[in-house]
Design a protein around this motif. Structure first.
Motif, PDB file in Angstrom:
ATOM      1  N   MET A  45     -72.064   1.898   9.087  1.00 22.87           N
ATOM      2  CA  MET A  45     -70.732   1.626   9.615  1.00 22.87           C
ATOM      3  C   MET A  45     -70.638   2.281  10.995  1.00 22.87           C
ATOM      4  O   MET A  45     -70.966   3.448  11.161  1.00 22.87           O
ATOM      5  CB  MET A  45     -69.678   2.207   8.671  1.00 22.87           C
ATOM      6  CG  MET A  45     -68.281   2.018   9.174  1.00 22.87           C
ATOM      7  SD  MET A  45     -66.992   2.730   8.134  1.00 22.87           S
ATOM      8  CE  MET A  45     -67.046   1.700   6.713  1.00 22.87           C
ATOM      9  N   ASP A  46     -70.173   1.533  11.952  1.00 20.09           N
ATOM     10  CA  ASP A  46     -70.080   2.113  13.288  1.00 20.09           C
ATOM     11  C   ASP A  46     -68.790   2.914  13.428  1.00 20.09           C
ATOM     12  O   ASP A  46     -67.856   2.780  12.643  1.00 20.09           O
ATOM     13  CB  ASP A  46     -70.232   1.046  14.373  1.00 20.09           C
ATOM     14  CG  ASP A  46     -69.108   0.027  14.393  1.00 20.09           C
ATOM     15  OD1 ASP A  46     -68.055   0.278  13.775  1.00 20.09           O
ATOM     16  OD2 ASP A  46     -69.293  -1.025  15.044  1.00 20.09           O
ATOM     17  N   ILE A  47     -68.736   3.716  14.457  1.00 18.50           N
ATOM     18  CA  ILE A  47     -67.632   4.652  14.668  1.00 18.50           C
ATOM     19  C   ILE A  47     -66.307   3.937  14.904  1.00 18.50           C
ATOM     20  O   ILE A  47     -65.255   4.414  14.481  1.00 18.50           O
ATOM     21  CB  ILE A  47     -67.971   5.642  15.820  1.00 18.50           C
ATOM     22  CG1 ILE A  47     -66.985   6.819  15.852  1.00 18.50           C
ATOM     23  CG2 ILE A  47     -67.952   4.930  17.150  1.00 18.50           C
ATOM     24  CD1 ILE A  47     -67.290   7.807  14.823  1.00 18.50           C
ATOM     25  N   GLU A  48     -66.314   2.770  15.522  1.00 25.95           N
ATOM     26  CA  GLU A  48     -65.078   2.026  15.791  1.00 25.95           C
ATOM     27  C   GLU A  48     -64.444   1.531  14.490  1.00 25.95           C
ATOM     28  O   GLU A  48     -63.220   1.600  14.313  1.00 25.95           O
ATOM     29  CB  GLU A  48     -65.357   0.855  16.735  1.00 25.95           C
ATOM     30  CG  GLU A  48     -65.669   1.300  18.158  1.00 25.95           C
ATOM     31  CD  GLU A  48     -66.082   0.130  19.044  1.00 25.95           C
ATOM     32  OE1 GLU A  48     -66.021  -1.031  18.595  1.00 25.95           O
ATOM     33  OE2 GLU A  48     -66.471   0.409  20.190  1.00 25.95           O
ATOM     34  N   LYS A  49     -65.261   1.019  13.574  1.00 20.28           N
ATOM     35  CA  LYS A  49     -64.738   0.560  12.283  1.00 20.28           C
ATOM     36  C   LYS A  49     -64.164   1.735  11.497  1.00 20.28           C
ATOM     37  O   LYS A  49     -63.113   1.638  10.875  1.00 20.28           O
ATOM     38  CB  LYS A  49     -65.834  -0.129  11.471  1.00 20.28           C
ATOM     39  CG  LYS A  49     -66.137  -1.520  11.901  1.00 20.28           C
ATOM     40  CD  LYS A  49     -67.134  -2.156  10.933  1.00 20.28           C
ATOM     41  CE  LYS A  49     -67.405  -3.592  11.342  1.00 20.28           C
ATOM     42  NZ  LYS A  49     -68.372  -4.225  10.441  1.00 20.28           N
ATOM     43  N   PHE A  50     -64.863   2.856  11.533  1.00 24.23           N
ATOM     44  CA  PHE A  50     -64.411   4.056  10.839  1.00 24.23           C
ATOM     45  C   PHE A  50     -63.068   4.527  11.393  1.00 24.23           C
ATOM     46  O   PHE A  50     -62.152   4.846  10.635  1.00 24.23           O
ATOM     47  CB  PHE A  50     -65.478   5.159  10.949  1.00 24.23           C
ATOM     48  CG  PHE A  50     -65.148   6.385  10.164  1.00 24.23           C
ATOM     49  CD1 PHE A  50     -65.175   6.356   8.770  1.00 24.23           C
ATOM     50  CD2 PHE A  50     -64.809   7.571  10.800  1.00 24.23           C
ATOM     51  CE1 PHE A  50     -64.869   7.482   8.036  1.00 24.23           C
ATOM     52  CE2 PHE A  50     -64.493   8.703  10.071  1.00 24.23           C
ATOM     53  CZ  PHE A  50     -64.531   8.663   8.682  1.00 24.23           C
ATOM     54  N   GLU A  51     -62.920   4.572  12.708  1.00 22.34           N
ATOM     55  CA  GLU A  51     -61.660   4.973  13.337  1.00 22.34           C
ATOM     56  C   GLU A  51     -60.542   3.988  12.997  1.00 22.34           C
ATOM     57  O   GLU A  51     -59.394   4.391  12.770  1.00 22.34           O
ATOM     58  CB  GLU A  51     -61.828   5.096  14.851  1.00 22.34           C
ATOM     59  CG  GLU A  51     -62.618   6.324  15.258  1.00 22.34           C
ATOM     60  CD  GLU A  51     -62.870   6.406  16.771  1.00 22.34           C
ATOM     61  OE1 GLU A  51     -62.623   5.405  17.485  1.00 22.34           O
ATOM     62  OE2 GLU A  51     -63.312   7.482  17.212  1.00 22.34           O
ATOM     63  N   SER A  52     -60.861   2.709  12.922  1.00 21.69           N
ATOM     64  CA  SER A  52     -59.879   1.687  12.557  1.00 21.69           C
ATOM     65  C   SER A  52     -59.386   1.902  11.120  1.00 21.69           C
ATOM     66  O   SER A  52     -58.186   1.806  10.839  1.00 21.69           O
ATOM     67  CB  SER A  52     -60.494   0.300  12.708  1.00 21.69           C
ATOM     68  OG  SER A  52     -59.610  -0.677  12.248  1.00 21.69           O
ATOM     69  N   ILE A  53     -60.304   2.205  10.227  1.00 17.48           N
ATOM     70  CA  ILE A  53     -59.935   2.471   8.832  1.00 17.48           C
ATOM     71  C   ILE A  53     -59.048   3.707   8.751  1.00 17.48           C
ATOM     72  O   ILE A  53     -58.046   3.717   8.027  1.00 17.48           O
ATOM     73  CB  ILE A  53     -61.199   2.616   7.949  1.00 17.48           C
ATOM     74  CG1 ILE A  53     -61.892   1.263   7.810  1.00 17.48           C
ATOM     75  CG2 ILE A  53     -60.847   3.187   6.580  1.00 17.48           C
ATOM     76  CD1 ILE A  53     -63.245   1.329   7.117  1.00 17.48           C
ATOM     77  N   LEU A  54     -59.388   4.761   9.492  1.00 19.95           N
ATOM     78  CA  LEU A  54     -58.571   5.981   9.485  1.00 19.95           C
ATOM     79  C   LEU A  54     -57.157   5.703   9.997  1.00 19.95           C
ATOM     80  O   LEU A  54     -56.177   6.228   9.453  1.00 19.95           O
ATOM     81  CB  LEU A  54     -59.228   7.074  10.321  1.00 19.95           C
ATOM     82  CG  LEU A  54     -60.452   7.747   9.699  1.00 19.95           C
ATOM     83  CD1 LEU A  54     -61.055   8.768  10.667  1.00 19.95           C
ATOM     84  CD2 LEU A  54     -60.105   8.418   8.385  1.00 19.95           C
TER      85      LEU A  54
END
Length: 184
Positions: free
Chosen positions: A1-10
């Motif tokens: 999972m890339d950092i952008e997807k992770f930040e979006s989920i957060l």
């Protein structure tokens, strides 16, 4: 999972948490005034009073026999024949936690949260109602507990439960029976 997807989920989780917090502030929470005022295990002053107030058609809930009808259905007693329009509900009637009658049909509701069974308790209750009705009472005993257990032999005395019936020592049916639980 890339950092952008992770930040979006957060960010989505934060938005959902904020919405949940607003709902809690508006009353959609697990606060319970009854638990704040009374012990959660108080069988007589909390549970039986609350049940009585809902089941009594003359209570201040203004729903007439609606809650009593729903309760009868939930207990599987639709065919018992209790006349809901004439039914009266009593609390602590001759030590019966809740007693419901239309004059012909009689429901004894024994509410057990943590209290132990009393000696010949169920037998006494049945005998009291039979005596008041010249031995011709059509009775159903509801035994309400956390897990839906049956009353003990100590409480039944020489009576016994077979299926949905309470039988005397000669195996004659003297009452109908249902074990019901708070879980259901």
């Amino acid at each position: 999972m890339d950092i952008e997807k992770f930040e979006s989920i957060l960010k989505q989780i934060k938005v959902l948490n904020d919405k949940l917090e607003i709902k809690k502030l508006r009353g959609n929470n697990d606060y319970n005034l009854f638990w704040a005022l009374l012990d959660i295990n108080d069988e007589v002053r909390l549970h039986s009073r609350f049940i009585y107030s809902l089941l009594d058609p003359n209570s201040l809930h203004y729903q007439k026999e609606l809650f009593l009808e729903l309760f009868i259905k939930a207990c599987g007693l639709e065919n018992f024949g209790l006349n809901l329009q004439t039914a009266k509900v009593y609390k602590e009637y001759k030590n019966i936690d809740i007693y419901i009658t239309d004059g012909t049909k009689h429901i004894i509701l024994e509410n057990k949260i943590n209290a132990g069974d009393q000696e010949a308790q169920i037998k006494r209750y049945i005998e009291n109602i039979q005596e008041e009705n010249n031995g011709e009472a059509d009775i159903c005993v509801l035994f309400l507990s956390k897990q839906g257990r049956e009353p003990s032999d100590y409480s039944l005395s020489e009576l016994k439960i077979e299926g949905y019936k309470i039988l005397d020592i000669s195996s004659n049916e003297i009452a109908k029976f249902r074990a019901i639980s708070y879980k259901k």
